[in-house]
Enzyme design. Structure first.
Site, PDB file in Angstrom:
ATOM      1  N   SER A   1       0.857  -1.179   0.000  1.00 44.88           N
ATOM      2  CA  SER A   1       0.000   0.000   0.000  1.00 44.88           C
ATOM      3  C   SER A   1       0.894   1.230   0.000  1.00 44.88           C
ATOM      4  O   SER A   1       2.079   1.159   0.367  1.00 44.88           O
ATOM      5  CB  SER A   1      -0.877   0.009   1.261  1.00 44.88           C
TER       6      SER A   1
ATOM      7  N   TYR B   1      -2.747  -1.200  10.303  1.00 51.41           N
ATOM      8  CA  TYR B   1      -2.605  -1.273   8.845  1.00 51.41           C
ATOM      9  C   TYR B   1      -1.238  -0.759   8.422  1.00 51.41           C
ATOM     10  O   TYR B   1      -0.535  -1.396   7.617  1.00 51.41           O
ATOM     11  CB  TYR B   1      -3.714  -0.456   8.182  1.00 51.41           C
TER      12      TYR B   1
END
Length: 250
Positions: free
Chosen positions: A132, A145
Site C-alpha cells: 500500500s 494497517y
C-alpha cells in the site's frame, strides 16, 4: 505468455485481487482464487476464468496449510488479502490489531513459506505481495494497517535476498486509493456526513493525497502484476512498486 503457470491469488473474489486474477488468466495462467463472498458470484467468476476456488480462512494456520497442500505447487503466489480498521491507538481494539497483522502480514508468511520449496525446485517463481502507499508513509488512526504494510515490504525484501539465485523473485505492489465498489459505496455516506458534494468527496477527501486526482484502476494493478511475472522481469526483485498517483512522491 503465462501458459502452464499456476497462480494462487489470495483475496481474489473481488476488487484488486480479482483484477489481477483476470489479468493473469488473460495471459494464459491457471488461476486459483481465494476469498469470501456470495457463492453464486464466486461460481460465476470461476466459470469466467476457468478457475478453482479455495475458501480458506487465512487467519487459521491450519486452513492455510490445508489450502496449500490441496492446491499443490504454484508458480505464482500473490498475497493480496487484507483488512483495515481505523481507531486512535489508545482505543484500538486488540482483536482488530491481531486480525489485521494476522491477515495482512502473517498469512503472507505462511503461504510464502509453503510455496517457495516448489518454486525453487522448478527454478522459477513469482512472489507478489500487495502492500500500500501506507507501506511508505503513514496516516493517523491506522496503526495496525500501517504496521502490517511496512512489515510486508521488509518481509518481501528478505525473501527476495534469500531467493536471489534461485530464479524466484519477490516484489511488492503499493497502490494508493483504488476505484473499487467498496470505495464507491463510501461516497454517499461521506457526502451526507460532511455535507459535501460528490466531487468534493472525491477530490478533497478520497483523493486529497493523490496529486493526479485520479483513482488507480484495478486493471492497472493487474497489468503491473503481469509485468512482474514476465520473463523480462526476472531481474526485478526486492522492489516496492508504487502505483499511487504520485502520493508518495511528496
Amino acid at each position: 505468455m503465462l501458459k502452464g503457470k499456476r497462480a494462487l491469488i489470495t483475496g481474489s473474489t473481488s476488487g484488486i485481487g480479482l483484477a489481477m486474477a483476470r489479468a493473469l488468466h488473460a495471459e494464459g495462467a491457471e488461476v486459483v482464487l481465494n476469498g469470501f463472498g456470495d457463492a453464486d458470484e464466486i461460481a460465476a467468476i470461476c466459470d469466467e476464468l476457468g478457475a478453482s476456488h479455495q475458501g480458506a480462512n487465512l487467519l487459521d494456520v491450519g486452513a492455510i496449510e490445508a489450502m496449500m497442500a490441496e492446491v499443490g505447487p504454484v508458480d505464482i503466489l500473490i498475497n493480496n488479502a487484507g483488512m483495515q480498521h481505523v481507531s486512535p491507538v489508545e482505543d484500538f481494539p486488540t482483536d482488530k490489531w491481531d486480525a489485521i497483522i494476522g491477515l495482512n502480514l502473517t498469512a503472507a508468511f505462511h503461504t510464502t513459506r509453503l510455496a517457495v520449496e516448489g518454486m525453487k525446485a522448478k527454478g522459477w517463481g513469482r512472489l507478489i505481495n500487495t502492500a500500500s502507499a501506507h507501506s511508505l508513509t503513514a496516516s493517523p488512526f491506522k496503526s495496525a494497517y500501517n504496521a502490517s504494510k511496512h512489515g510486508i515490504v521488509g518481509f518481501t525484501k528478505t525473501v527476495a535476498l534469500e531467493l536471489a539465485q534461485t530464479g524466484v523473485t519477490a516484489n511488492c505492489i503499493s497502490p494508493g486509493y483504488v476505484w473499487t465498489p467498496l470505495i464507491e459505496g463510501q461516497i454517499p455516506d461521506t457526502m451526507e456526513a460532511r455535507g459535501l458534494s460528490r466531487e468534493e468527496v472525491i477530490n478533497d477527501v478520497l483523493l486529497a493525497k493523490q496529486p493526479t486526482k485520479k483513482f488507480v484502476q484495478p486493471s492497472e494493478i493487474g497489468a503491473l502484476a503481469v509485468f512482474l511475472c514476465r520473463e523480462e522481469a526476472g531481474n526485478v526483485t526486492g522492489a516496492n512498486w508504487s502505483i499511487d498517483g504520485g502520493w508518495t512522491a511528496e
